[in-house]
Scaffold this active site. Structure first.
Site, PDB file in Angstrom:
ATOM      1  CB  SER A 139      87.963  19.469  23.543  1.00 22.55           C
ATOM      2  OG  SER A 139      89.067  19.220  24.372  1.00 22.55           O
ATOM      3  CE1 TYR A 152      84.469  17.996  27.748  1.00 17.69           C
ATOM      4  CE2 TYR A 152      86.781  17.634  27.206  1.00 17.69           C
ATOM      5  CZ  TYR A 152      85.687  18.473  27.285  1.00 17.69           C
ATOM      6  OH  TYR A 152      85.814  19.795  26.918  1.00 17.69           O
TER       7      TYR A 152
HETATM    8  P1  NAP Z   1      82.011  26.355  31.691  1.00 16.01           P
HETATM    9  O1  NAP Z   1      82.741  27.525  32.207  1.00 16.01           O
HETATM   10  O2  NAP Z   1      81.715  25.221  32.596  1.00 16.01           O
HETATM   11  O3  NAP Z   1      80.666  26.863  31.014  1.00 16.01           O
HETATM   12  C1  NAP Z   1      79.781  25.951  30.413  1.00 16.01           C
HETATM   13  C2  NAP Z   1      78.611  26.697  29.830  1.00 16.01           C
HETATM   14  O4  NAP Z   1      77.717  25.733  29.256  1.00 16.01           O
HETATM   15  C3  NAP Z   1      77.858  27.458  30.873  1.00 16.01           C
HETATM   16  O5  NAP Z   1      77.404  28.670  30.318  1.00 16.01           O
HETATM   17  C4  NAP Z   1      76.698  26.540  31.204  1.00 16.01           C
HETATM   18  O6  NAP Z   1      75.589  27.297  31.640  1.00 16.01           O
HETATM   19  C5  NAP Z   1      76.437  25.891  29.840  1.00 16.01           C
HETATM   20  N1  NAP Z   1      75.797  24.604  29.979  1.00 16.01           N
HETATM   21  C6  NAP Z   1      76.285  23.487  30.595  1.00 16.01           C
HETATM   22  N2  NAP Z   1      75.389  22.505  30.536  1.00 16.01           N
HETATM   23  C7  NAP Z   1      74.302  22.993  29.909  1.00 16.01           C
HETATM   24  C8  NAP Z   1      73.044  22.473  29.546  1.00 16.01           C
HETATM   25  N3  NAP Z   1      72.696  21.211  29.838  1.00 16.01           N
HETATM   26  N4  NAP Z   1      72.186  23.266  28.886  1.00 16.01           N
HETATM   27  C9  NAP Z   1      72.499  24.541  28.593  1.00 16.01           C
HETATM   28  N5  NAP Z   1      73.677  25.088  28.891  1.00 16.01           N
HETATM   29  C10 NAP Z   1      74.556  24.327  29.547  1.00 16.01           C
HETATM   30  O7  NAP Z   1      82.759  25.720  30.449  1.00 16.01           O
HETATM   31  P2  NAP Z   1      83.735  26.352  29.361  1.00 16.01           P
HETATM   32  O8  NAP Z   1      85.093  26.050  29.781  1.00 16.01           O
HETATM   33  O9  NAP Z   1      83.324  27.735  29.032  1.00 16.01           O
HETATM   34  O10 NAP Z   1      83.417  25.367  28.144  1.00 16.01           O
HETATM   35  C11 NAP Z   1      82.589  25.692  27.071  1.00 16.01           C
HETATM   36  C12 NAP Z   1      82.768  24.628  26.008  1.00 16.01           C
HETATM   37  O11 NAP Z   1      84.135  24.574  25.619  1.00 16.01           O
HETATM   38  C13 NAP Z   1      82.425  23.228  26.464  1.00 16.01           C
HETATM   39  O12 NAP Z   1      81.793  22.534  25.417  1.00 16.01           O
HETATM   40  C14 NAP Z   1      83.766  22.607  26.765  1.00 16.01           C
HETATM   41  O13 NAP Z   1      83.729  21.206  26.650  1.00 16.01           O
HETATM   42  C15 NAP Z   1      84.608  23.248  25.707  1.00 16.01           C
HETATM   43  N6  NAP Z   1      86.047  23.291  26.001  1.00 16.01           N
HETATM   44  C16 NAP Z   1      86.497  23.835  27.168  1.00 16.01           C
HETATM   45  C17 NAP Z   1      87.851  23.867  27.424  1.00 16.01           C
HETATM   46  C18 NAP Z   1      88.405  24.452  28.688  1.00 16.01           C
HETATM   47  O14 NAP Z   1      89.588  24.257  28.951  1.00 16.01           O
HETATM   48  N7  NAP Z   1      87.669  25.185  29.455  1.00 16.01           N
HETATM   49  C19 NAP Z   1      88.739  23.350  26.483  1.00 16.01           C
HETATM   50  C20 NAP Z   1      88.252  22.810  25.311  1.00 16.01           C
HETATM   51  C21 NAP Z   1      86.906  22.802  25.075  1.00 16.01           C
HETATM   52  P3  NAP Z   1      74.550  26.733  32.735  1.00 16.01           P
HETATM   53  O15 NAP Z   1      75.313  25.890  33.707  1.00 16.01           O
HETATM   54  O16 NAP Z   1      73.969  27.958  33.309  1.00 16.01           O
HETATM   55  O17 NAP Z   1      73.555  25.953  31.955  1.00 16.01           O
END
Ligand code: NAP
Length: 483
Positions: A139, A152
């Protein structure tokens, strides 16, 4: 599409992971991992409906057994692990002293330990093949800390360090490891951040969204598909400069740039060499840049004339080698042969001759705007083996700025160009206004958008396009830009 290879995407059931799984399914089979089976099944069904192959593994990434179950699943399908995308992650903000040790540990268990378990499980297969890619979704919080984000941020910094160290360790095995560092992306996680700002900072939803957009280098919230495009690039490039370097999704790694680079990679794979005619204009500069990014080892710029005649020569030569060709030999010419159009055709004949003799592909560039206005010379239409098209002229200009094309090159695009048939009156209408008019005409923008353009200019554009109907012969190819 290599169905015997597989990409593993953790957290592939929704958000960024879902978009990555869908994008990667165009290249390999896919296994999605997560805790919510319904989400995983829905993504697999989407991939299968698109003609891809997919399977899912239900589990918590913090449990090493989930990684083992995932590689066992790949083996049961006969798939070889080629790409791993460590995307699953959780986020929680707040003052550090309010964090319980359990919550702190949970963030590390999922974000960092989960990544470690999957890399550890997948690396032996990649080392054996001497081929593989690992994309780790960190991130912007992995590059700079902000208040109330310590836990985080600490996990995301850890991922950048892990990726950099590992990249150095596995480069001898031809494995790429890239930490991707996007800003805010339109997913559930960002919706939760917006909700938090509404509750705790008493903002309206629109104010909260505007704040998050303003923090992103792009000034807008990114779409998950943009991160997916960057992952597709990381999975296919073996550029040593990319491995281990945090990808911030700005400048050359802007998703819009990567989308075009990926398109070139996917379409020009069979070419032995790529010759890109560079005239010192913005379209050819962008085409040259994109192809050099896609295939640094295959690209040569070609220019008819002496080096001193090439505008922004130093920039072109900093991107890839340039070959300077002699102008066709002057013989006694008829009057028609003295024309600019004839000189253009003669130039392209020289390019074609060279390409044929060298077994190379000639790459032509033309933008969507000029396809519609029909202002490309006949020669440049005919002599194009790999056309880079379907990008609006205003996008070309933005992309040129992003990748650092010198202003002297982009400025020339705004001037009249009799060689290309662009008359003075058309050059006086801003490129952006021309694009707006065309987007309204093609239904890409609502009718009301035309109000920004003067009636005289509208009439002039209408006539220009209608007059040039007969020239619009080639279908446009290439991807539509994501944004
Ligand atoms: P999200 O919509 O909350 O989705 C998170 C995904 O991770 C879900 O598919 C969830 O599935 C899975 N997950 C969470 N905990 C888990 C666990 N313990 N075991 C297996 N799967 C797990 O988040 P997102 O925004 O798509 O983010 C994805 C990644 O991008 C993350 O690493 C986040 O830190 C990073 N990121 C996000 C942003 C942003 O603005 N959204 C920006 C920079 C980086 P289940 O809950 O079904 O397990």
């Amino acid at each position: 599409m290599q169905k015997n290879l597989v990409t593993i995407v953790t957290g592939g059931g929704r958000g960024i992971g879902r978009a990555i799984a869908l994008r990667m399914s165009a290249l390999t089979s896919v296994i999605v991992v997560g805790r919510t089976e319904a989400d995983l099944l829905a993504v697999c069904a989407e991939i299968q409906a698109l003609g891809g192959q997919a399977a899912h593994c239900v589990g918590d990434v913090a449990d090493p057994g989930t990684a083992q179950a995932t590689i066992d699943l790949a083996a049961s399908h006969g798939w070889t692990i080629r790409n791993l995308v460590c995307n699953a992650g959780i986020g929680k903000g707040g003052p550090l002293h309010t964090f319980s040790p359990e919550m702190w540990q949970k963030m590390f268990h999922v974000n960092v330990h989960g990544t470690f378990h999957f890399i550890r499980a997948c690396l032996p297969a990649m080392i054996e093949q001497k081929n593989g890619s690992i994309s780790i979704i960190s991130s912007t919080a992995g590059l700079k800390g902000h208040k109330n984000d310590a836990a985080y941020s600490a996990t995301k910094f850890a991922l950048v360090g892990l990726a950099q160290s590992l990249a150095d360790e596995v480069k001898k095995h031809n494995i790429t490891v890239v930490p991707l560092c996007p800003g805010f992306v339109e997913t559930d996680m960002t919706r939760r951040t917006v909700a938090g700002l509404v509750t705790h900072r008493k903002m309206t939803e629109a104010e909260a969204e505007a704040l998050l957009a303003s923090v992103n280098p792009q000034g807008r919230i990114l779409q998950p598909e943009e991160i997916a495009e960057a992952v597709a690039y990381c999975a296919t490039t073996r550029d040593p400069k990319v491995s281990g370097t945090p990808m911030e999704l700005t400048t050359w790694s802007e998703p819009r740039v990567l989308q075009l680079v990926n398109w070139v990679r996917e379409h020009a794979a069979p070419a032995k060499k790529l010759f890109i005619p560079i005239s010192g204009g913005s379209d050819s500069a962008l085409a040259f840049y994109l192809c050099a990014r896609a295939y640094p080892e295959k690209v040569t710029g070609i220019f008819v004339g002496s080096p001193s005649k090439l505008r922004a020569r130093a920039w072109f030569e900093s991107i890839a080698p340039v070959l300077y060709l002699k102008a066709p030999r002057k013989s006694k010419k008829t009057e028609a042969e003295h024309s600019a159009a004839h000189a253009e055709i003669a130039r392209w004949a020289t390019f074609l001759e060279l390409s044929n003799a060298s077994g190379a592909w000639l790459v032509g560039s033309r933008n969507h705007t000029e396809e519609y206005t029909g202002l490309y010379s006949l020669a440049s239409r005919v002599a194009t083996f790999l056309p880079l098209a379907n990008v609006w002229k205003s996008d070309v200009m933005t992309l040129c700025d992003i990748v650092g094309v010198p202003p002297e090159v982009t400025a020339s695009s705004r001037r009249a160009d009799p060689d290309c048939g662009r008359p003075q009156t058309l050059a006086e209408i801003p490129l952006e206004a021309i694009d707006t008019y065309l987007k309204v005409r093609t239904g890409e923008l609502p009718d009301a958008a035309i109000e920004a353009i003067g009636a005289g200019q509208i009439e002039y554009l209408r006539r220009t396009i209608d007059q040039n109907q007969f020239k619009r012969s080639l279908p446009t190819k290439g991807p539509r830009l994501l944004v």
